[in-house]
Design an enzyme around this catalytic site. Structure first.
Site, PDB file in Angstrom:
ATOM      1  N   MET A  30       2.040 -13.676 -23.830  1.00  0.00           N
ATOM      2  CA  MET A  30       3.445 -13.823 -23.440  1.00  0.00           C
ATOM      3  C   MET A  30       3.590 -15.009 -22.483  1.00  0.00           C
ATOM      4  SD  MET A  30       5.119 -10.095 -23.465  1.00  0.00           S
ATOM      5  CE  MET A  30       4.560  -9.508 -21.887  1.00  0.00           C
ATOM      6  N   GLY A  31       2.564 -15.853 -22.419  1.00  0.00           N
ATOM      7  CA  GLY A  31       2.669 -17.067 -21.623  1.00  0.00           C
ATOM      8  C   GLY A  31       2.456 -16.830 -20.135  1.00  0.00           C
ATOM      9  N   LEU A  33       0.383 -18.590 -18.376  1.00  0.00           N
ATOM     10  CA  LEU A  33      -1.066 -18.453 -18.550  1.00  0.00           C
ATOM     11  C   LEU A  33      -1.827 -18.389 -17.230  1.00  0.00           C
ATOM     12  CD1 LEU A  33      -1.637 -20.978 -21.497  1.00  0.00           C
ATOM     13  CD2 LEU A  33      -1.164 -18.519 -21.614  1.00  0.00           C
ATOM     14  N   HIS A  34      -2.851 -17.560 -17.214  1.00  0.00           N
ATOM     15  CA  HIS A  34      -3.756 -17.465 -16.072  1.00  0.00           C
ATOM     16  C   HIS A  34      -5.193 -17.439 -16.601  1.00  0.00           C
ATOM     17  CE1 HIS A  34      -4.196 -13.254 -17.133  1.00  0.00           C
ATOM     18  NE2 HIS A  34      -2.901 -13.063 -17.002  1.00  0.00           N
ATOM     19  N   HIS A  37      -6.088 -15.310 -19.686  1.00  0.00           N
ATOM     20  CA  HIS A  37      -5.722 -15.905 -20.977  1.00  0.00           C
ATOM     21  C   HIS A  37      -6.695 -17.035 -21.332  1.00  0.00           C
ATOM     22  CE1 HIS A  37      -1.561 -14.624 -19.473  1.00  0.00           C
ATOM     23  NE2 HIS A  37      -1.740 -13.900 -20.554  1.00  0.00           N
ATOM     24  N   ASP A 153      -5.885  -4.732 -20.924  1.00  0.00           N
ATOM     25  CA  ASP A 153      -4.873  -3.928 -21.622  1.00  0.00           C
ATOM     26  C   ASP A 153      -5.593  -3.099 -22.689  1.00  0.00           C
ATOM     27  OD1 ASP A 153      -2.169  -5.192 -20.570  1.00  0.00           O
ATOM     28  OD2 ASP A 153      -3.606  -6.805 -20.867  1.00  0.00           O
ATOM     29  N   VAL A 179     -10.764 -10.614 -16.566  1.00  0.00           N
ATOM     30  CA  VAL A 179     -11.006 -11.661 -15.565  1.00  0.00           C
ATOM     31  C   VAL A 179     -10.280 -11.248 -14.286  1.00  0.00           C
ATOM     32  CG1 VAL A 179     -10.658 -14.096 -15.001  1.00  0.00           C
ATOM     33  CG2 VAL A 179     -11.265 -13.427 -17.335  1.00  0.00           C
TER      34      VAL A 179
HETATM   35  P1  AMP Z   1      -0.058 -10.997 -21.859  1.00  0.00           P
HETATM   36  O1  AMP Z   1       0.358 -12.429 -21.837  1.00  0.00           O
HETATM   37  O2  AMP Z   1      -0.030 -10.334 -20.530  1.00  0.00           O
HETATM   38  O3  AMP Z   1       0.612 -10.214 -22.947  1.00  0.00           O
HETATM   39  O4  AMP Z   1      -1.611 -11.005 -22.252  1.00  0.00           O
HETATM   40  C1  AMP Z   1      -2.075 -11.664 -23.395  1.00  0.00           C
HETATM   41  C2  AMP Z   1      -3.512 -11.291 -23.628  1.00  0.00           C
HETATM   42  O5  AMP Z   1      -4.286 -11.641 -22.490  1.00  0.00           O
HETATM   43  C3  AMP Z   1      -3.704  -9.776 -23.842  1.00  0.00           C
HETATM   44  O6  AMP Z   1      -4.662  -9.566 -24.860  1.00  0.00           O
HETATM   45  C4  AMP Z   1      -4.226  -9.325 -22.511  1.00  0.00           C
HETATM   46  O7  AMP Z   1      -5.043  -8.166 -22.581  1.00  0.00           O
HETATM   47  C5  AMP Z   1      -5.048 -10.526 -22.082  1.00  0.00           C
HETATM   48  N1  AMP Z   1      -5.235 -10.519 -20.626  1.00  0.00           N
HETATM   49  C6  AMP Z   1      -4.279 -10.366 -19.679  1.00  0.00           C
HETATM   50  N2  AMP Z   1      -4.842 -10.354 -18.449  1.00  0.00           N
HETATM   51  C7  AMP Z   1      -6.168 -10.487 -18.630  1.00  0.00           C
HETATM   52  C8  AMP Z   1      -7.293 -10.527 -17.747  1.00  0.00           C
HETATM   53  N3  AMP Z   1      -7.152 -10.435 -16.431  1.00  0.00           N
HETATM   54  N4  AMP Z   1      -8.508 -10.687 -18.285  1.00  0.00           N
HETATM   55  C9  AMP Z   1      -8.687 -10.781 -19.641  1.00  0.00           C
HETATM   56  N5  AMP Z   1      -7.662 -10.760 -20.524  1.00  0.00           N
HETATM   57  C10 AMP Z   1      -6.426 -10.599 -20.027  1.00  0.00           C
END
Ligand code: AMP
Length: 299
Positions: A30-31, A33-34, A37, A153, A179
């Site tokens: 969902m952008g 980015l950290h 991601h 997640d 992470v």
């Molecule tokens: P989101 O943008 O929050 O929907 O996350 C996109 C993808 O990044 C999903 O598969 C999340 O599980 C993964 N993700 C989010 N935070 C982390 C993290 N801290 N470490 C690893 N993967 C992550």
């Protein structure tokens, strides 16, 4: 890096690459980015010829009382980071291209069944239907060889793995370790909502899960004892947090773990810090009497 907003253009682009026998890795996000991601992108880069990053804040996975409108967005920054991570195709679909008749007119949904009834399900009605549906759409549009999801997640990753299997998508679902910030807090786009005090307390989730891992290392196998200890730790270290759940469940069925742990088990927590809902987890497996942490297939 190519940026594409229309599924049709994406399909044409990828058909060309597929004809050249290139493997395609998809990282749906969902952008905003950290590092979490970026780690998924690194894995996708390592294992595929072509990396597709999708950035789409999916309206159907937010309940009416959730943070869809104020969810952090910064496409300019995402573009820069995607470029640095050697993404080949950045897919930034419009709401109209994902939901041609509008999100509220979507009639056919992917139903994750009982898997959506546990853990985060009761607090987030409709959330996992929205996730499963948008992921299925992305799988159809991209037809990736592999797709990358985060252990953070975990319930979502379990549902997506089952979705791929039960709906016969020819995609390998890879789950990548969580992470964390330097102090252990799981990285999340929602961490930006935390006040300084909430941020200090939020690390209790990691502390509590680390404590449970230590107990497992010492031989504790009773899931109810582990849940109680985690609950106690969070209540003590983060007195302002409102705990939603602390649950040890079977990793594949998400049903409560049996009395003596012996199978891959997800120990998951969710808590509200102010209005910010944070989740975290650890996964434990038991191989010849030894404890192993992490998603089983990622080794
Ligand atoms: P989101 O943008 O929050 O929907 O996350 C996109 C993808 O990044 C999903 O598969 C999340 O599980 C993964 N993700 C989010 N935070 C982390 C993290 N801290 N470490 C690893 N993967 C992550």
């Amino acid at each position: 890096m190519r940026e594409v907003t229309e599924p049709e253009e994406l399909r044409n682009l990828l058909t060309g690459r597929r004809c050249e026998d290139k493997s395609i890795g998809l990282v749906p996000t969902m952008g905003h980015l950290h590092e979490g991601h970026l780690h998924l992108l690194d894995e996708a880069r390592r294992e595929n010829d072509i990396v597709v990053l999708s950035v789409f804040v999916n309206p159907t996975q937010f309940s009416p009382n959730e943070d869809f409108e104020r969810y952090p967005r910064d496409l300019e920054r995402d573009r820069r980071l995607a470029n640095q991570s050697k993404v080949d195709i950045l897919f930034t679909p419009t709401e109209n291209s994902m939901y041609p008749r509008g999100p509220s007119s979507q009639e056919v949904w992917v139903d994750p069944g009982a898997l959506a009834e546990y853990l985060c399900g009761p607090s987030r009605p409709g959330h996992f239907e929205g996730v499963a549906t948008v992921v299925a759409k992305l799988f159809v549009m991209v037809q990736p060889d592999a797709a990358y999801f985060g252990q953070k997640d975990a319930q979502q990753s379990v549902i997506v793995s089952k979705l791929a299997c039960d709906l016969n998508f020819a995609v390998r679902v890879r789950v990548v370790p969580t992470v964390r910030e330097g102090d252990g807090l799981a990285r999340s786009s929602r961490n930006v909502y935390l006040s300084a005090d909430e941020r200090r307390e939020a690390v209790a989730l990691f502390g509590a899960l680390s404590g449970a891992e230590s107990l497992l290392g010492l031989g504790e196998r009773d899931p109810r004892v582990l849940e109680k200890e985690i609950w106690k730790y969070i209540a003590e270290k983060a007195p302002s947090a409102r705990i939603d759940y602390v649950s040890a469940v079977d990793l594949y069925s998400l049903l409560p773990a049996e009395a003596q742990l012996a199978r891959p088990t997800l120990i998951a927590v969710a808590a509200l810090f102010g209005s910010t809902r944070l989740i975290d987890n650890t996964i434990v497996d038991f191989i010849s009497g030894e404890v192993r942490f992490g998603w089983p297939s990622t080794g």
